[in-house]
Design a protein around this motif. Sequence first.
Motif, PDB file in Angstrom:
ATOM      1  N   PRO A  39       0.831  -1.210   0.000  1.00  0.00           N
ATOM      2  CA  PRO A  39       0.000   0.000   0.000  1.00  0.00           C
ATOM      3  C   PRO A  39       0.869   1.265   0.000  1.00  0.00           C
ATOM      4  O   PRO A  39       1.999   1.255   0.489  1.00  0.00           O
ATOM      5  CB  PRO A  39      -0.807  -0.132   1.296  1.00  0.00           C
ATOM      6  N   PRO A  40       0.343   2.354  -0.524  1.00  0.00           N
ATOM      7  CA  PRO A  40       1.185   3.533  -0.779  1.00  0.00           C
ATOM      8  C   PRO A  40       1.788   4.168   0.462  1.00  0.00           C
ATOM      9  O   PRO A  40       2.877   4.742   0.381  1.00  0.00           O
ATOM     10  CB  PRO A  40       0.228   4.502  -1.486  1.00  0.00           C
ATOM     11  N   ASP A  41       1.127   4.086   1.613  1.00  0.00           N
ATOM     12  CA  ASP A  41       1.656   4.720   2.819  1.00  0.00           C
ATOM     13  C   ASP A  41       2.387   3.753   3.732  1.00  0.00           C
ATOM     14  O   ASP A  41       2.782   4.111   4.842  1.00  0.00           O
ATOM     15  CB  ASP A  41       0.515   5.401   3.587  1.00  0.00           C
ATOM     16  N   SER A  42       2.597   2.535   3.267  1.00  0.00           N
ATOM     17  CA  SER A  42       3.273   1.527   4.073  1.00  0.00           C
ATOM     18  C   SER A  42       4.757   1.849   4.223  1.00  0.00           C
ATOM     19  O   SER A  42       5.398   2.386   3.317  1.00  0.00           O
ATOM     20  CB  SER A  42       3.115   0.153   3.417  1.00  0.00           C
ATOM     21  N   TRP A  43       5.315   1.504   5.383  1.00  0.00           N
ATOM     22  CA  TRP A  43       6.772   1.550   5.549  1.00  0.00           C
ATOM     23  C   TRP A  43       7.433   0.680   4.487  1.00  0.00           C
ATOM     24  O   TRP A  43       8.494   0.996   3.970  1.00  0.00           O
ATOM     25  CB  TRP A  43       7.123   1.066   6.957  1.00  0.00           C
ATOM     26  N   ALA A  44       6.772  -0.413   4.108  1.00  0.00           N
ATOM     27  CA  ALA A  44       7.325  -1.320   3.107  1.00  0.00           C
ATOM     28  C   ALA A  44       7.368  -0.709   1.716  1.00  0.00           C
ATOM     29  O   ALA A  44       8.066  -1.221   0.837  1.00  0.00           O
ATOM     30  CB  ALA A  44       6.512  -2.618   3.075  1.00  0.00           C
ATOM     31  N   SER A  45       6.639   0.378   1.488  1.00  0.00           N
ATOM     32  CA  SER A  45       6.646   1.006   0.168  1.00  0.00           C
ATOM     33  C   SER A  45       7.893   1.858  -0.049  1.00  0.00           C
ATOM     34  O   SER A  45       8.143   2.314  -1.168  1.00  0.00           O
ATOM     35  CB  SER A  45       5.392   1.878  -0.007  1.00  0.00           C
ATOM     36  N   ARG A  46       8.685   2.070   0.995  1.00  0.00           N
ATOM     37  CA  ARG A  46       9.917   2.848   0.883  1.00  0.00           C
ATOM     38  C   ARG A  46      11.081   1.913   0.603  1.00  0.00           C
ATOM     39  O   ARG A  46      11.352   0.989   1.379  1.00  0.00           O
ATOM     40  CB  ARG A  46      10.170   3.624   2.176  1.00  0.00           C
ATOM     41  N   ALA A  47      11.797   2.171  -0.468  1.00  0.00           N
ATOM     42  CA  ALA A  47      12.899   1.289  -0.849  1.00  0.00           C
ATOM     43  C   ALA A  47      13.932   1.179   0.261  1.00  0.00           C
ATOM     44  O   ALA A  47      14.497   0.100   0.512  1.00  0.00           O
ATOM     45  CB  ALA A  47      13.543   1.787  -2.141  1.00  0.00           C
ATOM     46  N   GLU A  48      14.193   2.284   0.957  1.00  0.00           N
ATOM     47  CA  GLU A  48      15.223   2.272   1.988  1.00  0.00           C
ATOM     48  C   GLU A  48      14.814   1.474   3.222  1.00  0.00           C
ATOM     49  O   GLU A  48      15.648   1.128   4.069  1.00  0.00           O
ATOM     50  CB  GLU A  48      15.589   3.708   2.393  1.00  0.00           C
ATOM     51  N   ALA A  49      13.510   1.162   3.358  1.00  0.00           N
ATOM     52  CA  ALA A  49      13.047   0.398   4.514  1.00  0.00           C
ATOM     53  C   ALA A  49      13.432  -1.070   4.415  1.00  0.00           C
ATOM     54  O   ALA A  49      13.466  -1.780   5.429  1.00  0.00           O
ATOM     55  CB  ALA A  49      11.542   0.537   4.670  1.00  0.00           C
ATOM     56  N   ASP A  50      13.686  -1.577   3.218  1.00  0.00           N
ATOM     57  CA  ASP A  50      14.218  -2.929   3.001  1.00  0.00           C
ATOM     58  C   ASP A  50      13.343  -4.004   3.651  1.00  0.00           C
ATOM     59  O   ASP A  50      13.849  -4.987   4.200  1.00  0.00           O
ATOM     60  CB  ASP A  50      15.646  -3.006   3.547  1.00  0.00           C
ATOM     61  N   VAL A  51      12.017  -3.820   3.587  1.00  0.00           N
ATOM     62  CA  VAL A  51      11.093  -4.792   4.188  1.00  0.00           C
ATOM     63  C   VAL A  51      10.978  -6.021   3.293  1.00  0.00           C
ATOM     64  O   VAL A  51      10.823  -5.903   2.074  1.00  0.00           O
ATOM     65  CB  VAL A  51       9.710  -4.164   4.419  1.00  0.00           C
ATOM     66  N   ALA A  52      11.065  -7.181   3.917  1.00  0.00           N
ATOM     67  CA  ALA A  52      10.851  -8.444   3.206  1.00  0.00           C
ATOM     68  C   ALA A  52       9.971  -9.349   4.055  1.00  0.00           C
ATOM     69  O   ALA A  52      10.134  -9.408   5.279  1.00  0.00           O
ATOM     70  CB  ALA A  52      12.164  -9.142   2.892  1.00  0.00           C
ATOM     71  N   ILE A  53       9.037 -10.015   3.402  1.00  0.00           N
ATOM     72  CA  ILE A  53       8.207 -11.047   4.019  1.00  0.00           C
ATOM     73  C   ILE A  53       8.225 -12.232   3.071  1.00  0.00           C
ATOM     74  O   ILE A  53       7.722 -12.139   1.946  1.00  0.00           O
ATOM     75  CB  ILE A  53       6.761 -10.570   4.247  1.00  0.00           C
ATOM     76  N   TRP A  54       8.868 -13.313   3.501  1.00  0.00           N
ATOM     77  CA  TRP A  54       8.959 -14.513   2.678  1.00  0.00           C
ATOM     78  C   TRP A  54       8.519 -15.718   3.507  1.00  0.00           C
ATOM     79  O   TRP A  54       8.805 -15.800   4.697  1.00  0.00           O
ATOM     80  CB  TRP A  54      10.399 -14.770   2.215  1.00  0.00           C
ATOM     81  N   THR A  55       7.820 -16.650   2.900  1.00  0.00           N
ATOM     82  CA  THR A  55       7.619 -17.959   3.511  1.00  0.00           C
ATOM     83  C   THR A  55       8.351 -18.968   2.648  1.00  0.00           C
ATOM     84  O   THR A  55       8.268 -18.916   1.415  1.00  0.00           O
ATOM     85  CB  THR A  55       6.134 -18.338   3.630  1.00  0.00           C
ATOM     86  N   LEU A  56       9.085 -19.845   3.295  1.00  0.00           N
ATOM     87  CA  LEU A  56       9.851 -20.830   2.524  1.00  0.00           C
ATOM     88  C   LEU A  56       9.595 -22.227   3.052  1.00  0.00           C
ATOM     89  O   LEU A  56       9.392 -22.443   4.245  1.00  0.00           O
ATOM     90  CB  LEU A  56      11.345 -20.486   2.511  1.00  0.00           C
ATOM     91  N   ARG A  57       9.589 -23.138   2.118  1.00  0.00           N
ATOM     92  CA  ARG A  57       9.406 -24.559   2.412  1.00  0.00           C
ATOM     93  C   ARG A  57      10.508 -25.316   1.681  1.00  0.00           C
ATOM     94  O   ARG A  57      10.742 -25.083   0.491  1.00  0.00           O
ATOM     95  CB  ARG A  57       8.031 -25.019   1.939  1.00  0.00           C
ATOM     96  N   ALA A  58      11.198 -26.190   2.407  1.00  0.00           N
ATOM     97  CA  ALA A  58      12.285 -26.964   1.808  1.00  0.00           C
ATOM     98  C   ALA A  58      12.136 -28.424   2.208  1.00  0.00           C
ATOM     99  O   ALA A  58      11.864 -28.731   3.371  1.00  0.00           O
ATOM    100  CB  ALA A  58      13.645 -26.436   2.261  1.00  0.00           C
ATOM    101  N   SER A  59      12.312 -29.306   1.235  1.00  0.00           N
ATOM    102  CA  SER A  59      12.253 -30.726   1.538  1.00  0.00           C
ATOM    103  C   SER A  59      13.600 -31.198   2.071  1.00  0.00           C
ATOM    104  O   SER A  59      14.630 -30.519   1.934  1.00  0.00           O
ATOM    105  CB  SER A  59      11.861 -31.526   0.291  1.00  0.00           C
ATOM    106  N   ARG A  60      13.600 -32.347   2.693  1.00  0.00           N
ATOM    107  CA  ARG A  60      14.818 -32.889   3.315  1.00  0.00           C
ATOM    108  C   ARG A  60      15.961 -32.935   2.303  1.00  0.00           C
ATOM    109  O   ARG A  60      15.802 -33.409   1.181  1.00  0.00           O
ATOM    110  CB  ARG A  60      14.534 -34.285   3.859  1.00  0.00           C
TER     111      ARG A  60
END
Length: 346
Positions: A191-212
Amino acid sequence: MHSPVLERMPLGSPPWPTLDPFLFCVHHKDAYPKANAELGPAAALSGRQLGQDFGGKDGWNMYHGLVVPGFPAHPHRGFETVTIVRRGLVDHSDSLGATARYGAGDVQWLTAGAGIQHAEMFPLTKQEAANPLELFQLWLNLPASGKMSPPHFSMFWQPRVPRVRGGTDGANWEVAVIAGRFADAVPPSPPPDSWASRAEADVAIWTLRASRGARLTLPKAKGENTLRALYFFDGDTLRVGDETLRGRAVAVVRCDEELELGATDSDVDVLVLQGRPIGEPVAQHGPFVMNSRAELQQAFVDYQRTKFGGWPWDSEAPHHGPSRGRFAKHADGRVEEAPPAPEQGA
């Protein structure tokens, strides 16, 4: 040689500990049974503290719901919610007149800003089979300059959330990229007013799944002051560089260089939260997060006076019936029908 793990602790019951700019992280995982005709569980509710049911009896909760599980109408101000649904459905309704049904890997990003009421109900739509639910909800803070921004509602449908995959010989991994670039994958815009919308904020949200046996490499962060936390919530062991996390654990890790992760003894699931701290005072009381006690007091006064736009729905716990597909109706009347998605997202 320096360790990539700066701090570690057991991952207990949610909410889990978070680092600025994140305020809150909860993992709801409920083994709901078959549904009754009212979209609630076809099971006796005796022994539950209805209205405040968080005990996990029989592997599921009603939360604040009385008939349908979930969270009936409640207000927010001063931050954002990011809801990542891995299994099951969420029915959203808010004081702007927006409404939605989403799940199966969809993500909702809601800027509360100056104030909004919303309901988040978990309708059980299957009467002939179980109705498992799994989701994350994150609270992402807003800086002082954005605390009173206009509320904003966004849907990231599952097919539009990029996924990066790799691995060989059956040892595979997948990363769902919700915020922050991963490899060549660019997620939907926050969203436009999100902290995450600022490049310098470097926000990341990832979900990862790895098999054995799988190994993957997390990229280095862009900023020198960026913080990164790994929530290892499912699996036996997770290799983090040269160190090992055992069982459920959260680790704050270095992100000024690439970091190799490995699923050594089992399949693993990890939530990654990253961002440059906002670094401002946090004053929080219940559903409001501001910078000072005076601003909190004003939030309560404003809510009592305006109800943040009121509540246009007939019920405090509205849902969208047993057969409605995934959709979103925005406050301006625009309707999105969700593209098809698999039953379970990463």
